[in-house]
Enzyme design. Structure first.
Site, short mmCIF file in Angstrom:
data_model
loop_
_atom_site.label_atom_id
_atom_site.label_comp_id
_atom_site.label_asym_id
_atom_site.label_seq_id
_atom_site.Cartn_x
_atom_site.Cartn_y
_atom_site.Cartn_z
N GLU A 1 40.00 47.73 42.20
CA GLU A 1 41.35 47.51 41.67
C GLU A 1 42.38 48.33 42.44
O GLU A 1 43.51 47.88 42.64
CB GLU A 1 41.39 47.82 40.18
CG GLU A 1 40.64 46.82 39.29
CD GLU A 1 39.12 46.95 39.31
OE1 GLU A 1 38.61 47.95 39.88
OE2 GLU A 1 38.43 46.06 38.77
N GLN B 1 41.20 41.68 36.54
CA GLN B 1 40.42 40.73 35.73
C GLN B 1 40.60 40.94 34.23
O GLN B 1 40.66 39.98 33.47
CB GLN B 1 38.96 40.79 36.13
CG GLN B 1 38.20 39.53 35.77
CD GLN B 1 36.92 39.41 36.59
OE1 GLN B 1 35.93 40.09 36.30
NE2 GLN B 1 36.93 38.56 37.59
N HIS C 1 36.98 44.91 26.96
CA HIS C 1 37.60 43.61 27.25
C HIS C 1 38.68 43.30 26.21
O HIS C 1 38.95 42.15 25.92
CB HIS C 1 36.57 42.48 27.23
CG HIS C 1 35.45 42.64 28.18
ND1 HIS C 1 34.27 43.27 27.86
CD2 HIS C 1 35.32 42.26 29.48
CE1 HIS C 1 33.46 43.27 28.91
NE2 HIS C 1 34.06 42.67 29.90
C1 LIG Z 1 36.36 48.09 36.88
C2 LIG Z 1 35.87 46.70 36.61
N1 LIG Z 1 36.41 45.67 37.29
C3 LIG Z 1 36.01 44.41 37.05
C4 LIG Z 1 35.05 44.14 36.10
C5 LIG Z 1 34.65 42.69 35.77
N2 LIG Z 1 33.29 42.40 36.23
C6 LIG Z 1 32.22 42.55 35.42
S1 LIG Z 1 30.78 42.26 36.20
C7 LIG Z 1 31.56 41.88 37.64
C8 LIG Z 1 30.76 41.50 38.85
C9 LIG Z 1 29.82 42.58 39.28
O1 LIG Z 1 28.97 42.12 40.27
P1 LIG Z 1 27.78 43.01 40.81
O2 LIG Z 1 28.24 44.42 40.97
O3 LIG Z 1 27.25 42.36 42.02
O4 LIG Z 1 26.70 43.03 39.65
P2 LIG Z 1 25.84 41.83 39.06
O5 LIG Z 1 26.64 41.21 37.97
O6 LIG Z 1 25.55 40.90 40.17
O7 LIG Z 1 24.60 42.44 38.51
C10 LIG Z 1 32.94 41.98 37.49
C11 LIG Z 1 33.94 41.70 38.55
C12 LIG Z 1 34.52 45.25 35.40
N3 LIG Z 1 33.57 45.11 34.47
N4 LIG Z 1 34.95 46.50 35.68
#
Ligand SMILES: Cc1ncc(C[n+]2csc(CCOP(=O)(O)OP(=O)(O)O)c2C)c(N)n1
Ligand SMILES: Cc1ncc(C[n+]2csc(CCOP(=O)(O)OP(=O)(O)O)c2C)c(N)n1
Ligand SMILES: [Mg+2]
Ligand SMILES: [Mg+2]
Lengths: 338, 410, 338, 410
Positions: C60, C82, C129
């Site tokens: 972010e 998001q 959220h």
């Molecule tokens: C600081 C923050 N930014 C955005 C999100 C929203 N978000 C939740 S999971 C995710 C994707 C994460 O992907 P990855 O690190 O590859 O983990 P995976 O879900 O594949 O296990 C996002 C963008 C969040 N939870 N926290």
């Protein structure tokens, strides 16, 4: 009893906590070998070794994040953010993690951290060495936020903070480090050794977090202030002759609402002073609380005397600073209105 | 704008999108057994290659081969299979429970069960994980009660977290599982801090940090590596590269680098890539890293190469951004199938025993679910008291929270 | 005129801005190919290409920091965080950089960014959220902070935000995306197509930032609300029969103080509603302003109906949410006191 | 605590502290001219060694040697010397002005003048720097008026920033110098964003980010590398490793890694270390990186190896944390002396001309200072209006700021 500056009192508090409890660790930028840019940790590394007091990389999120991990392990970290203006990179760790940990894990893990940071202006530090971000902590559930105004409180409240099981934001008004600054920047600096609250008991004692102190009893108007502004308010009362009751909040969360209520019910008037920008500053919360709880006692509109909603200026520091003239004007104003 | 098109912004794109035929032809699968196993006191500089390779132990015939083989006893490997089967079966039931409206949200580990199950098997009691939301395998392997997990998912009257947290945001200090945060990345540096504390205390416990491929882009990934490098913390830093971060493929976070593991090299931290769908390989690499930490050599970065076979969460539909059959074509196969094949090749397992175990696990989970549902589900039956909402915000409730609770009439 | 959801209105606003001005670029996590987890950018990449609408790494601070650089170059970025709960890692870039740039450089560089983020609860999203961090922006000088409550405003205010030369925090009450939710979670969802403010003009129009809208005229009590709480307040007024004047602030910085003052001077009573935690929330500022500016009109203490000072709960979402019952109780209460 | 000392926290310490004799024996100075000069379209993977080496051009006799030599004309080199002398003289005067109470604060670039002066000489008009507080050399080289710099330092009536900013926090869009922030690291990712914008616009301008060794630990260092890697932004990312971050030596930020430059490798970004006290080397490397960006190959990371010979700022006293004579013993010498020697070796400069130039520069600066002081100093003479404080917070002042200004009576 010894005469101490606020710097010495803060150092002493950490020394005592480290001495009594080897779970207490101290770290941050320049706090180790050098003893901190304001010297608040001077001598601690020498005394307790680099494993208990050390320099960290320049990464505020790392400092607080690591401290959270340490707290979860069972240590009791007391960390320094070099200026409150530099806490923003750590804000996610403070808000989303430290403040939430106990609650979200149902006490499985806690974050017994103390996060010290010099706050406020008056040193020609410009917009990134002068900020007062206390409201940004006060709005966050799960944080305690405290601001001492003198060496006696600084020591007792820092010991209380370090011993507290919740995360405590401990703001140090840097303009008070060496003396009780009342806003008269043109005058010579008064040292703490000339002030009764520069008298600091030796050894362990605490000032409970959440209790305000009445610095000046009065019957005309209640002044709510903390940190540097306590001294400014006292000066304004003296200079205007308004019989103000000056309350030093000391802790904004938890807040000593009873003391505030009792005073406003007595005086019927209220002036709120802080150095932070006005909109949604902690003064807004104070005004909201007083308006709600003391509605029937208030005889005149409250006035907030605060920093303006601009960045903290360099050249115009004294135009921005809510000094005794501005506070005095507000005192006279609320006495005139009804 | 300027018009004379000189520069162009490069925006990485995955090779395939919905409608395309999945194509993993560019994905090189190194031979099992080929990667060297360096001594645990090796310097990062001398094993750069392991940050670009993939350590694999189980070959296509199910044999364990090469210098990384042999870290597990037969019993441990059998338990590993059972743990993975349990995670998968549990996930399937809870996914269904969510669809049935018994809870609000769920996240599966489908396809990447080996990573957390094998890793946990390499830890010792007292070690502490700082997991993401996709490491339920750690808890299952550590023997945390499935019923308690369900209670948490249901936010019911027996939820150890009193309905405060989103489903699957478990916490268990006892089982070495740090409270999960919704904010990505924050726990990576906390793991380093925990490990630093262990070092400050002269303890012998290690910490393990967890992060997804997408979340390595978060800044606390950097904080963690900086602190781990400077203070040589006894921590294992795990990147679970399951190829996807919600709808974005790993190339968005990885950029021009060849691998995520290579990020460790600029910190002097040994970085190893491992076949995350190879239970034996994950276990061997985790053991290596744990031993390294125990001997005082500090942190290790591990990139687990795997594939998120399911949707990101119950709020997600991957058919919007990737070919439907991509998971089936994933070159590293399915972790359960691969360990099963190995155990059969070892002569200690069989299709029959597998089918029987599957049936047992499934019926166990159904029974457990029934018990858990006696404690209520999100919208039905017993549930925690709303007054719990006000507790534990602080160690002792301050006056303003007491006032607010009274105002709420609870 | 078309009937639109808030999601469609937000998408339409970005589409129009991108169409009219090729300096407008849109990016964030999952906003490119996929069109955003809430689909607010659906189709934009297809229409304008990946150079003008793209996915970013999950960072972010990087998103906002890059947007600041782009703004300094001369582009006009509209970025998505998001969830508002995930803005904390970007807070330093927002507060120390975007908000300060014009002032500190004396207009040499500006940060004409729009930072969109879904805010608020009511979707069983748990503590990360569901947050409403508007007060954390309102306290920061140099930021505009706006919160639409319906598709018509969503579109007009987003266009105004993107065209604005200052950094604008654009908060999207996610519980309103698909319908005018009034807090009756047990009832069937009303779609925007059944609501007059779901009527959205085609093409370009703006709703100026800083003007409130009176959603219900009334004479008994003024209700100050924004976002989801506007609909809750309207429901509470209907259900209690209190003749409330419901003001939808729409923008909290700048604030339409004149509309507020005029209303409170008329009604003499004021209830303030927001979903964010209470202490130092924006309701505190509203209460402080009303207490100061309408002191002589107020006939009863103001009441703030807000989220409690706890993390946003999962299971107890509806106990926490300031729904029509809680707002209604406050309306009746201020009518009884004097 | 636990007691049975198993782990121990490792806390890096510099080799020397006050009282010790400085010891740079461990610091290897590679031979000038020895490092290869790869083609600008090289892949990062193929030049790992340059992240550990130090590119040097000027040898001990002042000759320019090796493949990196020859990037500057004689005139450019002479201008470079003059720019560096100007920076040093300016710094000395302003330091004194601060001591005299004419301003509140000052920061010198003493010992590291070559880095910014040589770098700026490699940029084209329209390119944009995102500097830290120690890159006054960029402005001086770009021809920004010294008097305007002084006006800013004095916060006087001619201060282009109207007294709003701390001294030395300059801003000049025209000269490609982004407004300096007090918050470390933030500008690194902004530089990447600016470069991305240039690419989006199809422009041909490049950006340069600047960060100190200490500040590389900040998270925005990571954001910058991630975004630069993913979007292949036309940006040059400069790390000025002047060995110290206030009181902490570079080992605190660098940790177990051999160099800061190596951090770039995990992002697939070519990373080069350069002798920051060698004007010719810095210029050559900057030119290489600029050409690389111009040809669409994206970002380059440069670590400038130099030494902060002065205190951190006027608020600092280095005798509290490092040996007094460390600067004098710094193995890469003094950048002014080295370029001067080179120019004399080239036969285009002499001690006499140098002395004369020095006298000219000094007297010029004194004259400039006199002019600037006519516009006031921080506490004396004309100054900006307090009403400026309220302007430009927004493009148009909102009602609450107008009210506050009225309240202030200005
Ligand atoms: C600081 C923050 N930014 C955005 C999100 C929203 N978000 C939740 S999971 C995710 C994707 C994460 O992907 P990855 O690190 O590859 O983990 P995976 O879900 O594949 O296990 C996002 C963008 C969040 N939870 N926290
Ligand atoms: C976010 C933030 N944290 C801390 C500081 C305080 N601070 C100012 S300069 C400095 C040291 C920076 O060292 P380095 O990056 O090596 O740059 P140098 O001063 O050597 O040029 C610190 C800690 C700051 N300005 N901003
Ligand atoms: Mg992933
Ligand atoms: Mg440095």
């Amino acid at each position: 009893m010894a005469r101490m500056t606020m710097i010495e009192a803060i150092r002493d508090a950490q020394d005592i906590c480290m001495e009594r409890d080897d779970k207490v660790v101290v770290f941050g930028q320049d706090v180790g070998y050098f003893g901190g840019v304001f010297r608040c940790t001077k001598g601690l590394q020498e005394k307790y070794g680099p494993q208990r007091c050390f320099d960290t990389p320049i990464n505020e999120s790392g400092i607080v994040g690591a401290a959270i991990g340490m707290g979860a392990y069972g240590l009791r970290p007391c960390v320094e953010i070099q200026f409150a203006d530099y806490m923003y990179p750590a804000y996610d760790q403070i808000v989303s993690e430290a403040a939430r940990l106990r609650h979200r894990s149902n006490k499985d893990f806690i974050a017994p951290l103390t996060i010290r940071m010099p706050t406020g202006g008056g040193i020609f530090g410009g917009q990134t060495h002068s900020q007062s971000p206390e409201a940004l902590f006060a709005h966050v559930s799960g944080l305690k936020t405290v601001i001492p105004s003198n060496p006696y409180d600084a020591k007792g409240m820092l010991i209380a903070s370090i011993e507290d099981d919740d995360p405590v934001i401990y703001l140090e008004p840097k303009r008070l480090y060496n003396g009780p600054f009342d806003g008269h920047h043109e005058a010579a600096i008064t040292p703490w050794s000339k002030h009764e609250l520069g008298e600091v008991p030796e050894g362990h004692y605490t000032v409970p977090l959440g209790s305000a102190a009445i610095r000046r009893a009065g019957s005309d108007v209640t002044v709510l202030a903390y940190g540097t502004m306590v001294h400014v308010a006292l000066a304004a009362a003296e200079e205007t002759g308004v019989d103000a009751e000056v309350i030093d909040l000391r802790s904004i969360v938890p807040l000593d609402l009873e003391t505030i209520k009792a005073s406003v019910e007595k005086t019927g008037r209220c002036v709120i002073v802080h150095e932070a920008t006005r909109t949604c500053g902690f003064g807004a919360e104070l005004a909201a609380l007083v308006a709600h709880h003391c509605f029937y006692s208030l005889e005149a509109p409250m006035v907030r005397v605060t920093g303006y909603d601009t960045p903290y200026p360099h050249a115009h520091e004294w135009d921005y600073f809510p000094g005794p003239a501005r506070v005095g004007k507000a005192l006279l104003h609320v006495m005139e209105t009804e | 704008m300027i018009g004379n098109k000189v520069f162009q912004l490069h925006v990485p794109e995955p090779q395939c999108r919905p409608g395309d035929t999945p194509d993993f032809s560019g994905f090189v699968v190194p031979e099992a057994g080929a990667a060297a196993r360096p001594p645990v006191d090796v310097d990062a500089e001398n094993i750069h290659n392991l940050a670009y390779d993939i350590i694999r132990v189980t070959d296509d015939e199910g044999r364990a081969v090469g210098p990384w083989a042999g870290s597990l006893t037969d019993e441990e490997a059998l338990k590993g299979l059972r743990d993975m089967m349990t995670v998968r079966s549990f996930d399937a039931r809870m996914l269904m429970a969510q669809r049935q409206g018994k809870t609000s949200f769920y996240m599966q580990a489908l396809g990447e069960e080996a990573v957390s199950c094998a890793f946990q098997a390499a830890l010792s009691p007292g070690d502490m994980n700082f997991p993401t939301y996709r490491q339920q395998g750690l808890l299952v392997t550590a023997g945390y009660p499935l019923e308690t997990m369900m209670n948490q998912i249901y936010s019911n009257s027996a939820d150890p977290l009193l309905g405060r947290q989103l489903p699957i945001m478990y916490s268990s200090k006892e089982k070495g599982f740090f409270s999960i945060s919704g904010n990505l990345g924050t726990q990576f540096i906390q793991a380093v801090g925990w490990a630093m504390a262990s070092a400050i205390a002269g303890d012998s416990k290690i910490a393990a940090g967890w992060i997804g491929d997408g979340a390595t882009a978060e800044s606390d990934f950097h904080s963690a590596l900086v602190f781990a490098s400077t203070f040589r913390a006894p921590v294992i830093l795990n990147i679970v590269n399951n190829q996807w971060a919600i709808s974005t493929f790993q190339g968005i976070a990885r950029g021009k680098a060849a691998t995520f593991a290579s990020r460790g090299l600029g910190f002097g931290i040994p970085a190893l890539r491992v076949d995350g769908n190879d239970f034996l390989a994950v276990h061997a690499v985790a053991k290596w890293a744990a031993e390294r930490a125990h001997l005082g050599h500090g942190a290790t970065l591990i990139e687990h190469v795997t594939y998120r076979a399911g949707p990101h969460s119950t709020s997600d539909d991957p058919s919007g951004y990737r070919p439907k059959t991509e998971a089936a074509d994933w070159p590293l196969g399915d972790p359960l199938e691969r360990l099963k094949k190995h155990l059969i090749a070892q002569g200690i397992w069989s299709e029959e025993r597998h089918a029987q175990a599957q049936a047992e696990i499934d019926s166990d989970i159904i029974a457990t679910q029934k018990r858990a549902e006696k404690n209520g589900t999100l919208h039905d039956g017993p549930h925690p008291s709303p007054k719990d909402m006000f507790d534990d915000v602080f160690a002792n409730p301050p006056a303003h929270l007491i006032r607010q609770r009274q105002e709420a009439g609870i």
